[in-house]
Design an enzyme around this catalytic site. Structure first.
Site, PDB file in Angstrom:
ATOM      1  CD  GLU A   1       2.751  -9.560  -0.837  1.00  0.00           C
ATOM      2  OE1 GLU A   1       3.448 -10.192  -1.655  1.00  0.00           O
ATOM      3  OE2 GLU A   1       2.554  -9.954   0.307  1.00  0.00           O
TER       4      GLU A   1
ATOM      5  CG  ASP B   1       3.933 -10.237  -4.927  1.00  0.00           C
ATOM      6  OD1 ASP B   1       4.591 -11.020  -4.222  1.00  0.00           O
ATOM      7  OD2 ASP B   1       2.755  -9.911  -4.686  1.00  0.00           O
TER       8      ASP B   1
ATOM      9  CB  SER C   1       4.341 -12.863   0.317  1.00  0.00           C
ATOM     10  OG  SER C   1       3.174 -12.690   1.071  1.00  0.00           O
TER      11      SER C   1
END
Length: 612
Positions: free
Chosen positions: A278, A282, A528
């Site tokens: 994650e 990002d 995401s």
């Protein structure tokens, strides 16, 4: 998108009324009730009547009924006050609970037998605190396990009471789907970087081409972009460097500026896809898309013991949100200083962090996991940030009309794997955030062709809130969708009133992202990925506006739904978002509850925003 999954409840406040307070004060009314226990919790045992508990009363905020109109004044493109954002001090003063609310609740507590010295007003003046016992709390609130009551004259002055029926959530990983590793630089099959195979793997050049993001920032430190991550999720610098070597210029060896909140740190004990994907995703794409000319701030929230929640992050941004002594409800949120070895020994961060101009978060939880009052209180906090000129983005979820993990609701309100009722995600259902869904370049298509709703591995989260009403800025779009696209499902499986907040607001690609993770390149999927990409685009719009001595764009929903911004989005008209045993909704012309308004087109958005 990572969900907030609730840990098993080790003990509960077994609230069963054993006595009734003096009814002469005023008749009691039901204040809140929970019909079910959220997924991940279990009732274990009842506390002893003499057990100590910190009873907290969230005082009703002044002028909160006007917050939508006030936010619209500084956010709607037709408003003469567009961009005249408020200071933190102005926000605090406008919504501080009234002296009347403080006195009414305090007087009731004292009249009910609570000694005056035990009734304390929090430093932020938003909460009244009573160090109490289970037995006293039961008597004060006519409380049972699933509900509690307040005197009729007190009800308008209290949003909610803790600990009672509320179950907050802590962030855990929503399993991102990945394929087999596809090679390391210089070893066999290297990642493709031409932008001609974007149906097979998405790289930064694919995104720049899709959304017209060819821009070099010029505003420097006056602009800011924030990414929120929750410990134990952490990025790996060597992966960021590996990605930068292939897809960026000048970013090798560059790290985001980390702001630690409540003991947040980059843990290195657990290194794997589950712990690093994650944050890597990002940051690799956010940093590359805004280039080396724009710093990216990493808000690393929570220590390794207590963890964190949305509330503890919001506390750090806005001191008026903190419940007491720089902390939150200890039955729901992490409490600092912690007592466990390895935990945060400092006080909780309370109004210590300046919010970035754009903040992207790829976490969420089921709307049904929160009480209505609790969700509204948090939602209003996002509106306050909007008043301050902050853009808040949340990914809409990866399970279509289902909730986290594809779980859906049952008629009794429980969230289960075999539920059939659509399960909206929060905070996407909050009308004061911008919810981001997912699209894809379908197999055999090119970036010059329209994208479709993401139907590979994940499905774009979308639907209709069960808590929040339809905001004014969205009425035309939602009413138009419902009129042109009659929904054939039973009215029992989704909010069919046509008067509730709908999501997502817009979308971006969420499939086949090439990710450097643990020394390899892998493909990942999810909203995401979509949210930080949209955040990068909006950050570049802010850069251009700031360079012209204009304000940040702040809360964008009233603008993007306005006719002036119609050319700022590429419509997505193909695909669905299955879940709960259905095909979900359809992507169609104009706004829809699968991809929202469509995908952003930076040149048009930039020109329109610069004209404001």
């Amino acid at each position: 998108m990572r969900p907030f999954i609730l840990p098993v409840l080790s003990f509960t406040l077994g609230l069963a009324a054993s006595a009734i307070p003096d009814p002469t004060i005023s008749p009691y009314k039901l204040h809140e009730k929970r019909s079910h226990i959220p997924a991940g919790w279990a009732r274990a045992r009842t506390l002893e009547p003499s057990a100590s508990i910190p009873l907290r009363f969230a005082l009703a905020q002044s002028n909160i009924e006007h917050i939508e109109a006030l936010l619209n004044e500084v956010s709607h493109p037709a408003s003469p006050s567009y961009g005249n954002h408020w200071s933190a001090g102005q926000v605090a003063a406008k919504f501080a609970p009234s002296t009347e609310s403080v006195e009414i609740v305090r007087s009731w507590l004292i009249e009910s037998g609570v000694e005056p010295h035990r009734v304390k007003l929090s430093p932020t003046k938003g909460w009244l605190e009573v160090d109490s016992t289970v037995e006293e709390a039961e008597n004060l609130l006519l409380a049972e396990y699933h509900s509690y009551h307040l005197p009729e004259h007190v009800v308008p002055h209290v949003d909610f009471v803790t600990p009672t029926i509320h179950f907050d959530a802590k962030p855990q990983k929503h399993d991102q789907q990945n394929r087999v590793p596809i090679g390391q630089p210089g070893q066999g099959s290297s990642p493709k970087t031409t932008g001609k195979d974007c149906d097979e793997q998405i790289t930064p050049i694919c995104l720049r081409t899709l959304y017209g993001l060819w821009y070099e920032p010029v505003s420097g430190e006056s602009n800011s972009y924030g990414i929120v991550e929750y410990t134990p999720q952490a990025y790996i610098q060597s992966d960021l460097d590996m990605f930068a070597k292939n897809f960026s210029t000048g970013l090798e060896g560059v790290s985001p500026t980390m702001v630690s909140i409540d003991g947040g740190f980059l843990q290195t004990v657990n290194v794997s896809f589950g712990y690093n994907a994650e944050s890597n995703l990002d940051l690799e794409y956010s940093m590359t898309l805004v280039t080396k000319g724009q710093n990216v701030t990493l808000y690393q929230v929570g220590d390794a013991i207590e963890g964190a929640s949305f509330n503890t992050f919001l506390d750090a941004l806005d001191g008026t949100y903190c419940t007491y002594d720089g902390g939150d409800d200890p039955w729901q949120d992490p409490v600092y200083p912690g007592t466990a070895d390895g935990g945060n020994t400092g006080h909780e961060d309370c109004g210590t962090v300046k919010p970035a101009n754009v903040i992207s978060t790829s976490y969420g939880y089921n709307e049904a996991d929160l009480s209505v009052a609790y969700a509204i209180r948090q939602c209003n906090e996002y509106a306050k940030l909007g008043l301050m000129g902050v853009t808040i983005l949340y990914s809409s979820g990866d399970s279509g009309v289902g909730g986290n993990g594809g779980y859906c609701l049952n008629p009794g309100g429980n969230v289960t794997a075999d539920g059939k009722i659509f399960n909206p995600t929060f905070p996407s259902t909050c009308p004061y955030v911008t919810s981001v869904g997912a699209t894809q370049v379908s197999p055999g298509q090119s970036v010059s062709e329209p994208e479709n709703a993401c139907e590979e591995v994940i499905y774009s989260g979308g639907g209709f809130s069960n808590y929040f009403s339809l905001p004014d800025y969205q009425k035309g779009a939602v009413e138009g969708y419902l009129a042109a696209n009659p929904i054939s499902y039973s009215k029992d499986i989704y909010n069919s009133t046509g008067t509730s907040r709908a999501y997502p607001d817009l979308s971006a690609n969420g499939a086949n992202y090439l990710l450097a993770i643990d020394g390899l390149f892998q493909l990942v999927y999810g909203t995401s990925a979509s949210s930080p990409v949209v955040g990068a685009i909006l950050t570049m719009v802010n850069d251009a506006r700031l360079a012209c001595n204009k304000s940040t764009i702040g809360f964008i929903n009233p603008t993007i739904y306005s006719p002036e911004f119609a050319l700022g989005f590429k419509d997505v008209t193909n695909g669905t978002n299955p879940g709960c045993g259905t095909l979900g909704f359809n992507a169609t012309k104009d706004w829809d509850p699968v991809t929202g308004l469509g995908t952003p087109y930076f040149p048009s958005l930039l020109a329109t925003w610069l004209a404001l």
